[in-house]
Design a protein around this motif. Structure first.
Motif, PDB file in Angstrom:
ATOM      1  N   ASP A  19      -6.191   2.030  -2.397  1.00  0.00           N
ATOM      2  CA  ASP A  19      -7.379   2.418  -1.286  1.00  0.00           C
ATOM      3  C   ASP A  19      -7.278   1.696  -0.657  1.00  0.00           C
ATOM      4  OD1 ASP A  19      -7.082  -0.776  -1.385  1.00  0.00           O
ATOM      5  OD2 ASP A  19      -9.743  -1.168  -1.693  1.00  0.00           O
ATOM      6  N   ARG A  20      -5.588   1.796   0.262  1.00  0.00           N
ATOM      7  CA  ARG A  20      -4.955   1.283   1.009  1.00  0.00           C
ATOM      8  C   ARG A  20      -3.830   2.869   1.575  1.00  0.00           C
ATOM      9  NH1 ARG A  20      -2.930  -3.092  -0.885  1.00  0.00           N
ATOM     10  NH2 ARG A  20      -4.325  -5.182   0.326  1.00  0.00           N
ATOM     11  N   ALA A  69      -0.208   1.092   5.050  1.00  0.00           N
ATOM     12  CA  ALA A  69      -1.396  -0.332   5.813  1.00  0.00           C
ATOM     13  C   ALA A  69      -0.711  -1.616   5.013  1.00  0.00           C
ATOM     14  CB  ALA A  69      -2.863   0.616   5.586  1.00  0.00           C
ATOM     15  N   ARG A  80       1.792  -5.607   8.146  1.00  0.00           N
ATOM     16  CA  ARG A  80       1.487  -4.100   7.285  1.00  0.00           C
ATOM     17  C   ARG A  80       2.969  -3.243   7.524  1.00  0.00           C
ATOM     18  NH1 ARG A  80      -3.926  -2.793   5.457  1.00  0.00           N
ATOM     19  NH2 ARG A  80      -5.475  -5.065   6.753  1.00  0.00           N
ATOM     20  N   ASN A  96      -6.768   7.363   2.403  1.00  0.00           N
ATOM     21  CA  ASN A  96      -7.174   6.098   2.516  1.00  0.00           C
ATOM     22  C   ASN A  96      -6.498   5.202   3.980  1.00  0.00           C
ATOM     23  OD1 ASN A  96      -8.230   6.260   0.086  1.00  0.00           O
ATOM     24  ND2 ASN A  96      -6.099   5.738  -0.493  1.00  0.00           N
ATOM     25  N   ALA A 144      -8.535   4.706   6.097  1.00  0.00           N
ATOM     26  CA  ALA A 144      -9.425   4.137   7.230  1.00  0.00           C
ATOM     27  C   ALA A 144      -9.180   2.345   7.758  1.00  0.00           C
ATOM     28  CB  ALA A 144     -10.692   3.459   6.457  1.00  0.00           C
ATOM     29  N   SER A 145      -7.996   2.125   7.022  1.00  0.00           N
ATOM     30  CA  SER A 145      -7.719   0.705   7.020  1.00  0.00           C
ATOM     31  C   SER A 145      -6.511   0.395   7.960  1.00  0.00           C
ATOM     32  CB  SER A 145      -7.530  -0.604   5.811  1.00  0.00           C
ATOM     33  OG  SER A 145      -6.278   0.329   5.142  1.00  0.00           O
ATOM     34  N   ARG A 173      -8.053   0.758  11.775  1.00  0.00           N
ATOM     35  CA  ARG A 173      -8.597  -0.531  11.795  1.00  0.00           C
ATOM     36  C   ARG A 173      -7.276  -1.355  12.312  1.00  0.00           C
ATOM     37  NH1 ARG A 173     -11.644  -0.946   7.980  1.00  0.00           N
ATOM     38  NH2 ARG A 173      -9.916  -2.229   6.950  1.00  0.00           N
ATOM     39  N   HIS A 174      -6.200  -1.661  11.588  1.00  0.00           N
ATOM     40  CA  HIS A 174      -5.317  -2.363  12.455  1.00  0.00           C
ATOM     41  C   HIS A 174      -4.421  -1.519  13.386  1.00  0.00           C
ATOM     42  CE1 HIS A 174      -1.837  -4.732  11.891  1.00  0.00           C
ATOM     43  NE2 HIS A 174      -0.826  -3.482  12.028  1.00  0.00           N
ATOM     44  N   ASP A 195      -8.930 -11.932   2.850  1.00  0.00           N
ATOM     45  CA  ASP A 195      -9.291 -11.167   4.487  1.00  0.00           C
ATOM     46  C   ASP A 195     -10.495 -12.653   4.781  1.00  0.00           C
ATOM     47  OD1 ASP A 195      -7.385  -8.909   4.574  1.00  0.00           O
ATOM     48  OD2 ASP A 195      -9.136  -7.563   2.590  1.00  0.00           O
ATOM     49  N   LYS A 239      -4.856  -8.455  -2.379  1.00  0.00           N
ATOM     50  CA  LYS A 239      -5.533  -9.488  -0.988  1.00  0.00           C
ATOM     51  C   LYS A 239      -7.334  -9.327  -2.354  1.00  0.00           C
ATOM     52  CE  LYS A 239      -3.660  -8.661   3.880  1.00  0.00           C
ATOM     53  NZ  LYS A 239      -4.611  -8.645   4.905  1.00  0.00           N
ATOM     54  N   LYS A 250      -6.046  -5.077  -5.989  1.00  0.00           N
ATOM     55  CA  LYS A 250      -6.775  -5.847  -5.023  1.00  0.00           C
ATOM     56  C   LYS A 250      -8.685  -6.119  -5.041  1.00  0.00           C
ATOM     57  CE  LYS A 250      -8.642  -5.009   0.566  1.00  0.00           C
ATOM     58  NZ  LYS A 250      -8.401  -3.785   1.011  1.00  0.00           N
TER      59      LYS A 250
END
Length: 421
Positions: free
Chosen positions: A25-26, A30, A38, A62, A64-65, A68-69, A344, A376, A411
């Motif tokens: 999912d990343r 990331a 990362r 994937n 999105a993360s 954001r980072h 997180d 994580k 995760k």
């Protein structure tokens, strides 16, 4: 200044299937590394340290993360032209396809690049661990009169079978290329390397997947939609037709392409003198600045351990392991040969009581974790044994994946108390 003429393009890679389930999912860039960074922080930091501050990161899975980072991490002066922008694959009137390869990703994003003034395109991979001064690479590219430069890494005959191998002439210009030759074919592909490399038996030059292109040539090549990949098509086809220079790099470099290489690269950071130096003030690795408390330990014996900030650790022993941010490890637990990515967030006592949480985020009491990656936000109960190694076959369940004897707990997975693997 040379760096004002350079635009950096960081290739985020495809679906990252060889790093699954870390890429479930990343996106690959990331993926957390070294407990607090990362993967994408590595090429970005190399660029910043080389004063190259205009960067695009290309990705399509994937993202999105990753978005954001990068948004939360890389802030430059309002009056500066510096930026780090993520470009995900997008449908346009002229193209409705996903990226078909590294060159196709650049081709589809070219209209974004051309809005910037640059003379040289620095093309980087988003999944490698190394520290390089790109100014030296760019300067050698210009001095050589090349239109393309390829960063190359001396390897021995055994390792050479896993790479594209380049042969150079006396001026370090690339004369020929062979893709992943077998042990017989690689004979005769030796190039001139330093005496130090010769002493180590590293006579072959492997492509690192790091390129410099003159702007006009890149634009011309991207006008040909028949080529989709730099390493397999663009570079081999250019050799003999265009001047292509080999820039030999002899520092530490590893490709984070598989679970095994990812695992080894992280645990290598626990060595007394790690090959990848996180402590060099001139080659800092940048990442998201978190306002976390110090790590707290109680009754723990540590040996060859890297521990990030914000952890609460009561384990009896941690050895040859990397412990990531906000990790919680319970009493009498033993961690060996493991990468614990951490979490997180913190769970408050009020949340635990209100939600009647039975298994907390982190690792419980009296656990034994060996040869494993714990992704994580995982919840591992008490009295859990996870013992990775060659005795385990590759497999996948809802909670974990086994690759090359390494157990990867997914995760957000919840491992019940008493679980044994």
């Amino acid at each position: 200044m040379i760096n004002n003429k350079v635009l950096s393009i960081i290739l985020g890679g495809g679906q990252g299937s060889r790093l699954y389930p870390l890429t479930e999912d990343r996106s690959k860039p990331a993926v957390p590394i070294a407990g607090k960074y990362r993967l994408v922080d590595i090429p970005i930091s190399n660029c910043i340290n080389s004063d190259i501050k205009r960067m695009f990161v290309l990705t399509q899975f994937n993202s999105a993360s990753l978005n954001r980072h990068i948004k939360d991490t890389y802030h430059f002066s309002f009056f500066s032209s510096a930026f780090v922008n993520v470009l995900a694959a997008e449908q346009t009137i002229s193209n409705s396809n996903w990226f078909q390869g590294t060159a196709d990703a650049v081709r589809q994003s070219m209209h974004h690049f051309l809005r910037n003034d640059f003379e040289y395109a620095l093309i980087l991979s988003g999944d490698q661990l190394y520290q390089m001064d790109f100014n030296e690479l760019i300067e050698k590219h210009i001095q050589s009169g090349a239109e393309i430069s390829v960063a190359t890494y001396p390897v021995n005959a055994k390792d050479g079978t896993s790479f594209g191998i380049l042969k150079t002439d006396e001026n370090s210009m690339i004369s020929s290329f062979i893709e992943k030759p077998n042990s017989e074919l690689i004979k005769g592909w030796e190039s001139e390397v330093s005496d130090e490399m010769k002493a180590e038996g590293r006579h072959y030059l492997a492509s690192m997947g790091i390129y410099v292109f003159n702007k006009q040539l890149l634009v011309d090549l991207m006008n040909d939609p028949s080529t989709n990949d730099f390493g397999k098509e663009i570079i081999p086809q250019a050799i003999g037709k265009r001047p292509v220079y080999s820039y030999q790099y002899e520092g530490y470099w590893t490709d984070i392409g598989t679970i095994e290489s990812f695992f080894e690269a992280n645990l290598g950071l626990t060595d007394d003198i790690p090959k990848f130096n996180l402590y060099d003030k001139n080659q800092r690795i940048y990442t998201h600045a978190r306002m976390l408390p110090t790590t707290k330990l109680a009754g723990t014996t540590l040996n060859k351990a890297v521990i990030a900030e914000g952890c609460i650790i009561q384990a009896s022993k941690i050895e040859h392991s990397v412990i990531g941010i906000r990790a919680r490890i319970g009493k009498e637990t033993v961690i060996t040969n493991a990468y614990i990515m951490g979490s997180d967030f913190y769970e408050t006592l009020e949340e635990i009581d209100k939600n009647q949480i039975q298994i907390l985020v982190g690792i419980g009491e009296r656990c034994n974790i060996n040869n494993a990656i714990i992704d994580k936000n995982s919840r591992i109960g008490d009295d859990v044994t996870i013992n990775g190694g060659p005795h385990l076959e590759d497999t996948e369940t809802d909670l974990y994946v086994i690759r090359d004897g390494i157990v990867v707990v997914k995760k957000n997975a919840v491992i019940p108390s008493g679980f044994v693997l």
